[in-house]
Design a protein around this motif. Structure first.
Motif, mmCIF file in Angstrom:
data_model
loop_
_atom_site.group_PDB
_atom_site.id
_atom_site.type_symbol
_atom_site.label_atom_id
_atom_site.label_comp_id
_atom_site.label_asym_id
_atom_site.label_seq_id
_atom_site.Cartn_x
_atom_site.Cartn_y
_atom_site.Cartn_z
ATOM 1 N N ALA A 99 0.840 -1.200 0.000
ATOM 2 C CA ALA A 99 0.000 0.000 0.000
ATOM 3 C C ALA A 99 0.877 1.254 0.000
ATOM 4 N N LEU A 100 1.940 1.243 0.788
ATOM 5 C CA LEU A 100 2.859 2.386 0.806
ATOM 6 C C LEU A 100 3.581 2.548 -0.528
ATOM 7 N N ILE A 101 3.985 1.446 -1.124
ATOM 8 C CA ILE A 101 4.649 1.510 -2.434
ATOM 9 C C ILE A 101 3.698 2.060 -3.482
ATOM 10 N N TYR A 102 2.451 1.587 -3.468
ATOM 11 C CA TYR A 102 1.475 2.102 -4.432
ATOM 12 C C TYR A 102 1.272 3.599 -4.268
ATOM 13 N N LEU A 103 1.230 4.074 -3.034
ATOM 14 C CA LEU A 103 1.078 5.512 -2.799
ATOM 15 C C LEU A 103 2.284 6.286 -3.313
ATOM 16 N N CYS A 104 3.469 5.717 -3.183
ATOM 17 C CA CYS A 104 4.670 6.377 -3.681
ATOM 18 C C CYS A 104 4.745 6.372 -5.209
ATOM 19 N N LEU A 105 4.100 5.406 -5.845
ATOM 20 C CA LEU A 105 4.134 5.325 -7.306
ATOM 21 C C LEU A 105 3.280 6.393 -7.983
ATOM 22 N N GLY A 106 2.300 6.909 -7.292
ATOM 23 C CA GLY A 106 1.490 7.980 -7.876
ATOM 24 C C GLY A 106 0.005 7.715 -7.776
ATOM 25 N N TRP A 107 -0.736 8.689 -8.231
ATOM 26 C CA TRP A 107 -2.199 8.653 -8.085
ATOM 27 C C TRP A 107 -2.848 7.553 -8.908
ATOM 28 N N GLN A 108 -2.187 7.034 -9.940
ATOM 29 C CA GLN A 108 -2.779 5.983 -10.756
ATOM 30 C C GLN A 108 -2.997 4.701 -9.955
ATOM 31 N N PHE A 109 -2.249 4.538 -8.885
ATOM 32 C CA PHE A 109 -2.296 3.297 -8.121
ATOM 33 C C PHE A 109 -3.119 3.419 -6.835
ATOM 34 N N TRP A 110 -3.955 4.451 -6.734
ATOM 35 C CA TRP A 110 -4.724 4.648 -5.509
ATOM 36 C C TRP A 110 -5.682 3.485 -5.240
ATOM 37 N N PHE A 115 -7.095 -0.921 -1.642
ATOM 38 C CA PHE A 115 -7.392 -2.351 -1.551
ATOM 39 C C PHE A 115 -6.476 -3.032 -0.536
ATOM 40 N N ASP A 116 -5.164 -2.850 -0.691
ATOM 41 C CA ASP A 116 -4.223 -3.523 0.197
ATOM 42 C C ASP A 116 -4.283 -2.982 1.619
ATOM 43 N N ALA A 117 -4.389 -1.674 1.780
ATOM 44 C CA ALA A 117 -4.444 -1.096 3.127
ATOM 45 C C ALA A 117 -5.727 -1.515 3.846
ATOM 46 N N GLY A 118 -6.836 -1.494 3.148
ATOM 47 C CA GLY A 118 -8.111 -1.890 3.753
ATOM 48 C C GLY A 118 -8.114 -3.343 4.187
ATOM 49 N N PHE A 119 -7.644 -4.225 3.313
ATOM 50 C CA PHE A 119 -7.596 -5.635 3.684
ATOM 51 C C PHE A 119 -6.554 -5.898 4.765
ATOM 52 N N ALA A 120 -5.432 -5.184 4.749
ATOM 53 C CA ALA A 120 -4.431 -5.360 5.808
ATOM 54 C C ALA A 120 -5.020 -4.990 7.161
ATOM 55 N N LEU A 121 -5.739 -3.895 7.221
ATOM 56 C CA LEU A 121 -6.346 -3.459 8.477
ATOM 57 C C LEU A 121 -7.410 -4.452 8.955
ATOM 58 N N ALA A 122 -8.306 -4.817 8.064
ATOM 59 C CA ALA A 122 -9.393 -5.732 8.441
ATOM 60 C C ALA A 122 -8.861 -7.116 8.813
ATOM 61 N N LEU A 123 -7.956 -7.642 8.015
ATOM 62 C CA LEU A 123 -7.386 -8.961 8.318
ATOM 63 C C LEU A 123 -6.570 -8.931 9.600
ATOM 64 N N GLY A 124 -5.837 -7.852 9.819
ATOM 65 C CA GLY A 124 -5.059 -7.733 11.045
ATOM 66 C C GLY A 124 -5.929 -7.737 12.285
ATOM 67 N N MET A 125 -7.025 -6.987 12.239
ATOM 68 C CA MET A 125 -7.941 -6.957 13.385
ATOM 69 C C MET A 125 -8.580 -8.322 13.619
ATOM 70 N N LEU A 126 -9.047 -8.960 12.557
ATOM 71 C CA LEU A 126 -9.677 -10.277 12.705
ATOM 72 C C LEU A 126 -8.678 -11.339 13.165
ATOM 73 N N PHE A 127 -7.460 -11.273 12.658
ATOM 74 C CA PHE A 127 -6.456 -12.250 13.061
ATOM 75 C C PHE A 127 -6.075 -12.058 14.527
ATOM 76 N N HIS A 128 -5.960 -10.824 14.957
ATOM 77 C CA HIS A 128 -5.661 -10.551 16.367
ATOM 78 C C HIS A 128 -6.758 -11.134 17.262
ATOM 79 N N ARG A 129 -8.006 -10.894 16.907
ATOM 80 C CA ARG A 129 -9.123 -11.445 17.692
ATOM 81 C C ARG A 129 -9.104 -12.973 17.700
ATOM 82 N N ALA A 130 -8.805 -13.566 16.543
ATOM 83 C CA ALA A 130 -8.775 -15.026 16.447
ATOM 84 C C ALA A 130 -7.645 -15.612 17.298
ATOM 85 N N LEU A 131 -6.487 -14.969 17.291
ATOM 86 C CA LEU A 131 -5.377 -15.466 18.105
ATOM 87 C C LEU A 131 -5.671 -15.344 19.598
#
Length: 139
Positions: A99-110, A115-131
């Protein structure tokens, strides 16, 4: 600890793990479909991603192939996330990094960045709860 609370804790752990696995399956399926489309039809992939078609021709098939490979490597984490938690952690960190790399590449990759930042956040929260729920079943 009573049998009733042990059963409830195990059911909670199972529910948490199921939620994580479902979201990971959706994420892997979506990114694999987009990657496959970029490999097989780069011009269509350029339209979906918003990248200039002339720039997309050499880039998107390579990117798509790498995303398919990374998605395939995450299947073990989907099958048993508790035992493969190191692989899950690497996958989550990779999503944040991408997600950070896409942001550094420019607005075309928003789109990719969101997509990656949203899924990273959601998956991270769910995985933490599951663990946490899984650890509570072992006490």
């Amino acid at each position: 600890m009573s049998t009733l609370s042990i059963g409830w804790t195990q059911a909670d752990a199972h529910r948490s793990l199921t939620r994580f696995r479902r979201l990971l399956a959706v994420n892997l399926a979506l990114q694999s479909l987009v990657a496959l489309l970029c490999v097989l039809a780069p011009s269509c992939g350029a339209w979906i991603t918003g990248i200039e078609p002339s720039l997309a021709r050499p880039l998107l098939p390579v990117w798509g192939g790498l995303v398919l490979l990374v998605s395939a490597l995450q299947v073990l984490a989907w099958l048993d996330p508790v035992r493969q938690r190191f692989q899950v952690a690497i996958a989550l960190a990779g999503r944040v990094l991408m997600a950070l790399i896409y942001l550094c590449l420019g607005w075309q990759f928003w789109r990719f960045a969101i997509f990656d930042a949203g899924f990273a956040l959601a998956l991270g929260m769910l995985f933490h709860r599951a663990l946490i729920a899984e650890i509570q079943t072992r006490t």
